[in-house]
Design a protein around this motif. Structure first.
Motif, PDB file in Angstrom:
ATOM      1  N   TRP A   1      39.390  51.627  58.551  1.00 22.84           N
ATOM      2  CA  TRP A   1      40.128  51.435  57.303  1.00 22.84           C
ATOM      3  C   TRP A   1      39.184  50.791  56.297  1.00 22.84           C
ATOM      4  O   TRP A   1      38.428  49.888  56.649  1.00 22.84           O
ATOM      5  N   VAL A   2      39.263  51.209  55.052  1.00 25.02           N
ATOM      6  CA  VAL A   2      38.496  50.582  53.981  1.00 25.02           C
ATOM      7  C   VAL A   2      39.464  50.139  52.892  1.00 25.02           C
ATOM      8  O   VAL A   2      40.232  50.955  52.368  1.00 25.02           O
ATOM      9  N   GLU A   3      39.425  48.851  52.573  1.00 25.40           N
ATOM     10  CA  GLU A   3      40.231  48.314  51.476  1.00 25.40           C
ATOM     11  C   GLU A   3      39.277  47.766  50.423  1.00 25.40           C
ATOM     12  O   GLU A   3      38.270  47.126  50.757  1.00 25.40           O
ATOM     13  N   VAL A   4      39.592  47.995  49.152  1.00 27.76           N
ATOM     14  CA  VAL A   4      38.719  47.603  48.054  1.00 27.76           C
ATOM     15  C   VAL A   4      39.424  46.540  47.210  1.00 27.76           C
ATOM     16  O   VAL A   4      40.605  46.671  46.892  1.00 27.76           O
ATOM     17  N   HIS A   5      38.681  45.495  46.859  1.00 25.73           N
ATOM     18  CA  HIS A   5      39.207  44.399  46.056  1.00 25.73           C
ATOM     19  C   HIS A   5      38.286  44.195  44.854  1.00 25.73           C
ATOM     20  O   HIS A   5      37.068  44.325  44.970  1.00 25.73           O
ATOM     21  N   ILE A   6      38.862  43.835  43.719  1.00 25.94           N
ATOM     22  CA  ILE A   6      38.065  43.534  42.533  1.00 25.94           C
ATOM     23  C   ILE A   6      38.483  42.169  42.005  1.00 25.94           C
ATOM     24  O   ILE A   6      39.630  41.741  42.199  1.00 25.94           O
ATOM     25  N   GLY A   7      37.556  41.480  41.361  1.00 30.72           N
ATOM     26  CA  GLY A   7      37.910  40.164  40.848  1.00 30.72           C
ATOM     27  C   GLY A   7      36.756  39.482  40.149  1.00 30.72           C
ATOM     28  O   GLY A   7      35.775  40.121  39.767  1.00 30.72           O
ATOM     29  N   CYS A   8      36.876  38.168  40.011  1.00 32.36           N
ATOM     30  CA  CYS A   8      35.868  37.411  39.280  1.00 32.36           C
ATOM     31  C   CYS A   8      35.807  35.985  39.786  1.00 32.36           C
ATOM     32  O   CYS A   8      36.718  35.503  40.478  1.00 32.36           O
ATOM     33  N   ARG A   9      34.735  35.317  39.427  1.00 37.39           N
ATOM     34  CA  ARG A   9      34.613  33.880  39.596  1.00 37.39           C
ATOM     35  C   ARG A   9      34.350  33.258  38.230  1.00 37.39           C
ATOM     36  O   ARG A   9      33.440  33.697  37.509  1.00 37.39           O
ATOM     37  N   ASN A  10      35.156  32.271  37.875  1.00 39.73           N
ATOM     38  CA  ASN A  10      34.904  31.481  36.679  1.00 39.73           C
ATOM     39  C   ASN A  10      34.360  30.147  37.143  1.00 39.73           C
ATOM     40  O   ASN A  10      35.055  29.377  37.815  1.00 39.73           O
ATOM     41  N   GLU A  11      33.115  29.872  36.788  1.00 38.39           N
ATOM     42  CA  GLU A  11      32.428  28.696  37.320  1.00 38.39           C
ATOM     43  C   GLU A  11      33.098  27.398  36.888  1.00 38.39           C
ATOM     44  O   GLU A  11      33.188  26.441  37.672  1.00 38.39           O
ATOM     45  N   GLN A  12      33.579  27.331  35.648  1.00 40.24           N
ATOM     46  CA  GLN A  12      34.251  26.116  35.172  1.00 40.24           C
ATOM     47  C   GLN A  12      35.467  25.780  36.025  1.00 40.24           C
ATOM     48  O   GLN A  12      35.665  24.641  36.441  1.00 40.24           O
TER      49      GLN A  12
END
Length: 215
Positions: free
Chosen positions: A57-68
């Motif tokens: 199975w392959v699941e894909v996730h997207i997102g970000c990191r905000n350093e503050q």
């Protein structure tokens, strides 16, 4: 196709596509990542074993990191590993959940399945994914997404306790007029669903934020 082979072929097939958009492959972290002035955006791949041997199975996730946000929130979160903190996402959502299809994954049994999955991933990123990632870089973006509906679970984080911490930090950094209301909303959530340590650390965070920026 076993898990390691699936992963290797997946990254190889998508390498040029993501590199053209400024993302570099971090194979050990199972993601493509692009640095931003605020932190980074990323596409993460979860590859797990299917019921049959050599299927995946392959699941894909997207997102970000905000350093503050993370520099403050991680001081109060109960993290299993200090090493993980520098890689923690501020927002993360699966492509399935983004499209309101829960538990969506690609089943990979052979090279044809892999090619179809990669094409679907490219189409998603071009139609929605890249544009979404471009709109979640600032503190105000984080505040808006995490705190718009504070009484409901956020689909932009899997851990709703972490949502309380990161949401209140983003609200403070964004000078939100809703800060007091959000503080109480998340306090009530943790009173119901959090453990003693999480409630205690939340109060420590709130006290810290009350004095943050006053000096």
């Amino acid at each position: 196709m076993n898990l390691k082979t699936t992963e290797a072929k997946l990254y190889y097939a998508l390498y040029d596509f993501f590199e053209a958009e400024g993302f570099r492959l971090l194979m050990d972290k199972k993601q493509f990542r692009k640095n931003t002035p605020a932190g980074f955006t990323n596409i993460i791949f979860s590859v797990s074993e299917y019921e049959k041997e050599n299927d995946a199975w392959v699941e894909v996730h997207i997102g970000c990191r905000n350093e503050q946000v993370e520099q403050i929130a991680q001081q109060f979160l109960n993290s299993n590993s200090v090493d993980f903190r520098s890689d923690a996402n501020t927002l993360i959502i699966s492509t399935g959940k983004y499209n309101n299809v829960n538990y969506f994954r690609y089943k990979i049994q052979n090279d044809e399945d892999l090619a179809d999955a990669c094409e679907s991933i490219r189409e998603f990123m071009q139609s929605s994914g890249f544009s979404f990632l471009s709109t979640i870089n600032s503190v105000s973006d984080i505040d808006s997404l995490l705190n718009l509906l504070p009484h409901k679970p956020s689909k932009f984080l899997y851990n709703q306790v972490h949502r309380c911490y990161k949401g209140i930090v983003a609200a403070k950094l964004n000078n939100s007029p809703q800060l007091e209301r959000l503080t109480e909303t998340y306090r009530r959530y943790l009173a119901k669903f959090g453990n003693e340590a999480e409630r205690h650390n939340y109060e420590r965070l709130v006290a810290y934020l009350n004095y943050y920026g006053k000096n």
